[in-house]
Design a protein around this motif. Structure first.
Motif, mmCIF file in Angstrom:
data_model
loop_
_atom_site.group_PDB
_atom_site.id
_atom_site.type_symbol
_atom_site.label_atom_id
_atom_site.label_comp_id
_atom_site.label_asym_id
_atom_site.label_seq_id
_atom_site.Cartn_x
_atom_site.Cartn_y
_atom_site.Cartn_z
ATOM 1 N N ASP A 60 7.815 -0.630 -20.129
ATOM 2 C CA ASP A 60 8.217 -0.082 -18.839
ATOM 3 C C ASP A 60 7.010 0.539 -18.148
ATOM 4 N N ALA A 61 6.909 0.326 -16.856
ATOM 5 C CA ALA A 61 5.803 0.879 -16.080
ATOM 6 C C ALA A 61 6.190 2.221 -15.483
ATOM 7 N N ASP A 62 5.180 3.009 -15.133
ATOM 8 C CA ASP A 62 5.379 4.293 -14.476
ATOM 9 C C ASP A 62 5.243 4.086 -12.970
ATOM 10 N N PRO A 63 6.166 4.596 -12.160
ATOM 11 C CA PRO A 63 6.071 4.415 -10.707
ATOM 12 C C PRO A 63 4.725 4.871 -10.137
ATOM 13 N N LYS A 64 4.104 5.842 -10.762
ATOM 14 C CA LYS A 64 2.832 6.372 -10.248
ATOM 15 C C LYS A 64 1.719 5.330 -10.299
ATOM 16 N N HIS A 65 1.893 4.315 -11.146
ATOM 17 C CA HIS A 65 0.859 3.305 -11.292
ATOM 18 C C HIS A 65 1.158 2.039 -10.499
ATOM 19 N N VAL A 66 2.166 2.082 -9.649
ATOM 20 C CA VAL A 66 2.565 0.903 -8.881
ATOM 21 C C VAL A 66 2.148 1.076 -7.431
ATOM 22 N N VAL A 67 1.482 0.064 -6.887
ATOM 23 C CA VAL A 67 1.097 0.088 -5.477
ATOM 24 C C VAL A 67 2.286 -0.353 -4.632
ATOM 25 N N THR A 68 2.560 0.395 -3.579
ATOM 26 C CA THR A 68 3.651 0.078 -2.664
ATOM 27 C C THR A 68 3.125 0.158 -1.223
ATOM 28 N N PRO A 69 3.848 -0.391 -0.260
ATOM 29 C CA PRO A 69 3.407 -0.298 1.141
ATOM 30 C C PRO A 69 3.241 1.152 1.620
ATOM 31 N N GLU A 70 3.955 2.052 0.984
ATOM 32 C CA GLU A 70 3.834 3.464 1.388
ATOM 33 C C GLU A 70 2.492 4.064 0.980
ATOM 34 N N ASP A 71 1.728 3.329 0.150
ATOM 35 C CA ASP A 71 0.421 3.806 -0.303
ATOM 36 C C ASP A 71 -0.732 3.328 0.571
ATOM 37 N N PHE A 72 -0.447 2.545 1.604
ATOM 38 C CA PHE A 72 -1.536 2.009 2.418
ATOM 39 C C PHE A 72 -2.408 3.127 2.961
ATOM 40 N N THR A 73 -3.704 2.901 2.943
ATOM 41 C CA THR A 73 -4.637 3.867 3.517
ATOM 42 C C THR A 73 -4.660 3.712 5.035
ATOM 43 N N GLU A 74 -5.275 4.659 5.694
ATOM 44 C CA GLU A 74 -5.402 4.581 7.146
ATOM 45 C C GLU A 74 -6.202 3.346 7.542
ATOM 46 N N GLU A 75 -7.239 3.031 6.758
ATOM 47 C CA GLU A 75 -8.052 1.843 7.053
ATOM 48 C C GLU A 75 -7.226 0.566 6.932
ATOM 49 N N GLN A 76 -6.357 0.505 5.916
ATOM 50 C CA GLN A 76 -5.520 -0.685 5.740
ATOM 51 C C GLN A 76 -4.512 -0.817 6.881
ATOM 52 N N ARG A 77 -3.957 0.298 7.310
ATOM 53 C CA ARG A 77 -3.012 0.258 8.431
ATOM 54 C C ARG A 77 -3.720 -0.181 9.717
ATOM 55 N N MET A 78 -4.952 0.266 9.891
ATOM 56 C CA MET A 78 -5.732 -0.141 11.073
ATOM 57 C C MET A 78 -6.032 -1.635 11.024
ATOM 58 N N LEU A 79 -6.301 -2.156 9.825
ATOM 59 C CA LEU A 79 -6.519 -3.595 9.668
ATOM 60 C C LEU A 79 -5.278 -4.366 10.091
ATOM 61 N N ALA A 80 -4.119 -3.923 9.607
ATOM 62 C CA ALA A 80 -2.865 -4.603 9.958
ATOM 63 C C ALA A 80 -2.628 -4.542 11.470
ATOM 64 N N ASP A 81 -2.892 -3.394 12.072
ATOM 65 C CA ASP A 81 -2.717 -3.252 13.528
ATOM 66 C C ASP A 81 -3.647 -4.198 14.283
ATOM 67 N N ALA A 82 -4.883 -4.346 13.777
ATOM 68 C CA ALA A 82 -5.845 -5.231 14.439
ATOM 69 C C ALA A 82 -5.388 -6.684 14.365
ATOM 70 N N VAL A 83 -4.838 -7.073 13.216
ATOM 71 C CA VAL A 83 -4.349 -8.445 13.068
ATOM 72 C C VAL A 83 -3.161 -8.689 13.988
ATOM 73 N N ARG A 84 -2.226 -7.733 14.006
ATOM 74 C CA ARG A 84 -1.044 -7.892 14.872
ATOM 75 C C ARG A 84 -1.454 -7.964 16.347
ATOM 76 N N ALA A 85 -2.431 -7.142 16.725
ATOM 77 C CA ALA A 85 -2.902 -7.158 18.111
ATOM 78 C C ALA A 85 -3.529 -8.505 18.454
ATOM 79 N N PHE A 86 -4.282 -9.055 17.508
ATOM 80 C CA PHE A 86 -4.891 -10.374 17.717
ATOM 81 C C PHE A 86 -3.812 -11.437 17.899
ATOM 82 N N VAL A 87 -2.781 -11.383 17.070
ATOM 83 C CA VAL A 87 -1.695 -12.366 17.175
ATOM 84 C C VAL A 87 -0.999 -12.240 18.526
ATOM 85 N N GLU A 88 -0.695 -11.007 18.934
ATOM 86 C CA GLU A 88 0.040 -10.799 20.192
ATOM 87 C C GLU A 88 -0.813 -11.141 21.409
ATOM 88 N N ARG A 89 -2.109 -10.830 21.329
ATOM 89 C CA ARG A 89 -2.986 -11.010 22.490
ATOM 90 C C ARG A 89 -3.513 -12.445 22.617
#
Length: 589
Positions: A15-44
């Motif tokens: 069994d794994a410990d939840p603390k060792h699992v990466v989830t979307p809630e763990d995204f860093t600010e840089e990762q969120r900015m990357l996602a925003d940049a990609v979405r902006a590129f797609v929309e624009r």
């Protein structure tokens, strides 16, 4: 705190410990900015050109690929030394998810920056990397991956394309053909697999202007119409010996390690596709009125939205969990050593296949229900859900069919166990002893998610019990029993999916408390349905593996393991649906 668990397949035995699992809630600010940049590129840049892309405008697609390269979207997996970003796998997973609403363009970009690029990243010499990777990172040159042939699809090693070294040793002469090659219409660099002297499966980098190399006409496809798919032909094509990728006879290492990441990235793209389908369908259901009310108010329509949301949540949970595991595996290797990097990724080949199968089938369920919610409009090309439905179907064939991946999953688990990399046999024997001499059942804890955790534990024991019996019954002939192997794969897939959702939800409840209500409801409903399916699947397998008194004994053990009072799935589904309908989009927690 429990020690983190690294190594493919360990979720079956520990069994794994939840603390060792990466989830979307763990995204860093840089990762969120990357996602925003990609979405902006797609929309624009992509969305306004969507109709033209779907008409297979090569010039436009290449122009947009180069624009994506200019802002760094094509070099995510390429080391910085060669002009890329050198991102971690969690970040590149988020990039793939965020790009997926670009439809056919997302496929063209993904084939270029993923399976078209990784063979060079992992296995290229420094000279080869220096020659090609900077141009690939910017989109100055487009890449394609060429494995499938008219007579070899899933049986990749059955390829008939040959390569013979010239007498002076300066070049290889390639003869044969490839089919269904994505980006073939405009690619400049082709990763081609051929058998040296007709026997040694090897990989080559073939440039578009190679004499003797030609490209056939476009295939007329069901979906992904804006992507190029064409056959390739080699007629005494002279490929410089310096274009051999890796070693002669080691092409399978390149092909299969590349496919591991390809399968994983396909799953990431499915997350974005599901979220888009949910958004389109929820908005339509709130707008479309019948009998004087929006159709979202009818429980049978609302239930579809709930199930669509659960499919996306579970897929998202398992994909980012896997991304975190791969990132952790990569920490222990030299990032400049492509072979070591490939081996670190291959550690989770089993999970990559699990993600691919679950995500592609979840995506199909989601878009199918999306079409149903749209009714007649869902069958009309004016509505994007129609295209999502058509485009989705290829995912169960891409990167190894789901049937092949189902056979690979248990086979990989058993192989790891036999190599001593996983205590599978010892754990199965321990479970068998425990089940033969049962102790009193422990009452369920009052802790949040205790029932869901108990279901996960029970499903692991069921798998170990039946998997152990299957190995005892069939031994080395197990690979011939494809129905049993596929059922074991389904058990592993569902178990990994459920445990991933549970770990994420446990982590969320610790962080957000009541704000995680939707995640709790979705995990609970998925657990209830997984429990029902596990019982049905196990009974079918047991009937094939035992008979008479032995079968009755096994069935009684199974009944004891899966003895849970039923939960109220109707109430759960209604609560989840209400949140999706209110938000008119995917709701994670």
């Amino acid at each position: 705190m429990a020690a983190p668990l690294w190594g493919g397949g360990r979720f079956i035995v520990e069994d794994a410990d939840p603390k060792h699992v990466v989830t979307p809630e763990d995204f860093t600010e840089e990762q969120r900015m990357l996602a925003d940049a990609v979405r902006a590129f797609v929309e624009r840049d992509i969305a306004p050109q969507d109709a033209a892309i779907e008409k297979l405008d090569y010039e436009l697609t290449v122009k947009l690929l180069r624009k994506a390269g200019e802002i760094g979207l094509l070099g995510a997996d390429i080391p910085e030394a060669y002009g890329g970003l050198g991102l971690d796998k969690t970040s590149t997973t988020l990039l793939s998810e965020s790009l997926s609403p670009a439809s056919s363009f997302a496929l063209s970009a993904g084939a270029h920056s993923g399976i078209g690029t990784l063979p060079l990243v992992f296995f290229g010499t420094p000279e080869q990397k220096e020659r090609w990777l900077p141009d690939i990172a910017t989109g100055t040159r487009i890449a394609a991956y060429c494995l499938t042939e008219p007579g070899s699809g899933s049986d990749a090693l059955g390829a008939r394309t040959t390569a013979v070294l010239s007498e002076d040793g300066t070049h290889y002469v390639l003869n044969g053909s490839k089919q269904y090659i994505t980006n073939a219409g405009f690619a400049d660099i082709f990763i081609v697999y051929a058998k040296v002297d007709g026997t040694q499966f090897s990989a080559f980098v073939v440039e578009r202007d190679t004499p003797g190399f030609s490209i056939g006409p476009e295939e007329r496809k069901m979906g992904i119409k804006g992507s190029s798919t064409r056959p390739l032909f080699f007629e005494d094509a002279a490929v410089p010996a310096t274009h051999l990728l890796g070693e002669v006879g080691k092409g399978h290492l390149i092909a299969f390690n590349t496919l591991n990441i390809g399968r994983f990235k396909l799953a990431a793209g499915c997350i974005g596709g599901m979220k888009e389908a949910i958004k389109l369908s929820a908005a339509y259901a709130n707008t479309r009125k019948q009998f004087g009310k929006p159709i979202s108010s009818f429980p049978l329509v609302a239930a579809k939205l709930a199930d669509m949301n659960i499919n996306a949540f579970v897929t998202e949970s398992m994909v980012y969990r896997t991304a975190g595991l791969i990132d952790e595996s990569l920490k222990s290797v030299n990032s400049d050593d492509g072979l070591e990097v490939a081996k670190a990724v291959a550690e989770y080949a089993l999970e990559c296949s699990i993600n691919k199968v679950f995500a592609s089938e979840a995506m199909d369920r989601v878009v199918d229900e999306g079409v149903q919610i749209h009714g007649g409009c869902g069958y009309i090309q004016e509505y994007k859900i129609e295209r999502l439905y058509r485009d989705s179907r290829i995912n169960r064939i891409f990167e190894g069919t789901n049937e092949i991946n189902r056979l690979l999953i248990p086979a990989t688990l058993i192989r790891r166990a036999l190599k001593g990399e996983l205590p599978l046999i010892a754990r199965a024997q321990e479970v068998q002893r425990e089940l033969l001499i049962p102790g009193p059942s422990a009452p369920l804890s009052n802790q949040p998610l205790a029932r869901q955790a108990a279901i996960v534990t029970a499903l692991k024991k069921v798998f170990l019990m039946i998997g152990g019996l299957a190995i005892q019954t069939h031994g080395l002939r197990m690979d011939r029993e494809q129905e049993i192997v596929a059922s074991l794969a389904d058990a592993m897939i569902e178990l990994y999916a459920l445990e991933s959702a549970l770990l994420r939800t446990r982590k969320l409840t610790e962080l957000r408390g009541a704000a995680a209500d939707n995640a709790i409801d979705m995990t609970t409903l998925f657990a209830e349905e997984a429990l029902e399916k596990a019982g049905q699947r196990a009974r079918l397998m047991l009937a094939s593996l035992a008979s008479g008194e032995a079968l009755r004994l096994q069935l009684s053990v199974l009944k004891r393991l899966l003895k849970f009072d039923p939960g109220d799935v109707i109430a759960l589904r209604r609560r989840i649906a209400a949140r999706v309908i209110s938000a008119e989009q995917y709701v994670g927690c």
